[in-house]
Design a protein around this motif. Structure first.
Motif, short mmCIF file in Angstrom:
data_model
loop_
_atom_site.label_atom_id
_atom_site.label_comp_id
_atom_site.label_asym_id
_atom_site.label_seq_id
_atom_site.Cartn_x
_atom_site.Cartn_y
_atom_site.Cartn_z
N LEU A 1 15.40 4.10 2.76
CA LEU A 1 16.24 4.41 1.82
C LEU A 1 16.97 5.77 2.02
N PHE A 2 16.19 6.75 2.00
CA PHE A 2 16.56 7.78 2.34
C PHE A 2 17.49 8.05 3.47
N GLY B 1 17.42 19.83 -0.92
CA GLY B 1 16.27 19.71 -1.73
C GLY B 1 15.69 18.67 -1.65
N THR B 2 16.00 17.64 -0.44
CA THR B 2 15.53 16.39 -0.37
C THR B 2 14.81 15.88 1.02
N LEU C 1 10.87 4.01 1.05
CA LEU C 1 11.68 5.11 0.58
C LEU C 1 12.43 6.08 1.81
N ASN D 1 0.66 -1.15 0.16
CA ASN D 1 0.00 -0.01 -0.17
C ASN D 1 0.96 1.30 0.02
N ARG D 2 0.18 2.42 -0.17
CA ARG D 2 0.88 3.76 -0.14
C ARG D 2 1.87 3.84 1.07
N ASP D 3 1.50 3.61 2.27
CA ASP D 3 2.35 3.88 3.37
C ASP D 3 3.66 3.03 3.39
N GLY E 1 5.10 2.08 0.56
CA GLY E 1 5.92 2.23 -0.14
C GLY E 1 6.74 3.51 0.31
N PHE E 2 6.02 4.43 0.84
CA PHE E 2 6.71 5.41 1.29
C PHE E 2 7.80 5.31 2.42
N LYS F 1 13.42 17.46 3.60
CA LYS F 1 12.18 17.92 4.05
C LYS F 1 10.99 16.93 3.75
N SER F 2 11.22 16.58 2.07
CA SER F 2 10.23 15.78 1.69
C SER F 2 9.97 14.27 2.57
N PHE F 3 11.09 14.00 3.24
CA PHE F 3 11.15 12.72 4.02
C PHE F 3 10.91 13.09 5.69
N ASP G 1 20.71 6.58 2.77
CA ASP G 1 21.62 7.61 1.91
C ASP G 1 22.06 8.88 2.84
N SER H 1 16.71 20.09 6.02
CA SER H 1 16.90 20.60 4.69
C SER H 1 17.10 22.51 5.00
#
Lengths: 88, 141
Positions: A13-14, A46-47, A10, A2-4, A6-7, A49-51, A17, A57
């Motif tokens: 992974l973030f 640039g990245t 990520l 589901n959506r959660d 998948g996020f 905050k998205s996570f 990284d 950021s």
């Protein structure tokens, strides 16, 4: 998946990284490599905050704007702040 | 379904964009560099290209220039997706001929709709109801 799921994958992974980028920034300070500090702080700004890391950021953008205008010791302080935010 | 190419050398950012756009109902293609993007464009014509500016070897400005110079690609919508967010940066992108500008960090909740709005595509092209928030993207007009 589901959506959660998948996020969250990520986000994991973030986080991996980000840990690698912090180490690279630390090495860049040791090597006086302002190009690397500029490039990586730009990417983090640039990245993150998205996570869910808005403070990283903001701090990374401050570091990017300060590149070559501050000393390497001062750059190291920025990187320490980013590292501490990540741990928290 | 809209076809979109994202060009970004930052793998994490690219993966996030791909994830959000697929959830939003786009057919998504990826490139890590301008060179890879042009290889893709030799056989595909996406509706939109999301183009990072800080790319290795050939930066986003140069990629855009070549897209506009080529008859087969010049009409494709190209949006700058970038962490260069100063007012002067936005003006630079407008002058270069980008169709729009999306600042990084990506806002996950709005992302798919922001692209639709910039390109003047109907909202019905997005299938995810969670992404129905008003866009904050800006066009370069």
């Amino acid at each position: 998946m589901n959506r959660d799921d998948g996020f969250e994958e990520l986000r994991t992974l973030f986080a991996e990284d980000l840990a690698a980028k912090i180490k690279t920034l630390q090495v860049a300070v040791t090597d006086s490599d302002w190009d690397a500090i500029d490039r990586i702080s730009h990417q983090l700004g640039g990245t993150a905050k998205s996570f869910g890391y808005p403070d990283i950021s903001v701090t990374a953008r401050e570091l990017e704007r300060s590149v070559r205008k501050i000393s390497l010791e001062e750059a190291a302080v920025f990187i320490k702040k980013i590292s501490d935010m990540f741990v928290l | 379904m809209r076809d979109i190419l994202i060009v970004d050398d930052n793998a994490i950012n690219r993966q996030l964009a791909v994830y959000l756009l697929k959830k939003g109902g786009y057919q998504v293609h990826e490139a890590e560099s301008g060179k890879q993007a042009f290889e893709f464009l030799t056989s595909h014509s996406p509706d939109v290209i999301l183009l990072d500016i800080q790319l290795p070897e050939m930066d986003g400005m140069e990629v855009l220039k070549r897209i506009r110079e080529n008859e087969s690609t010049r009409e494709i919508k190209v949006i700058a997706l970038t962490a260069y967010t100063m007012r002067s940066d936005k003006e630079r992108f407008e002058a270069a001929g980008f169709d729009g500008y999306l600042p990084k960090p990506i806002e996950p909740r709005n992302f798919a709709n922001q692209i639709l709005d910039i390109c003047n595509f109907p909202r019905s092209d997005v299938r995810d109801p969670d992404q129905s928030v008003k866009s904050q993207g800006t066009t370069c007009e």
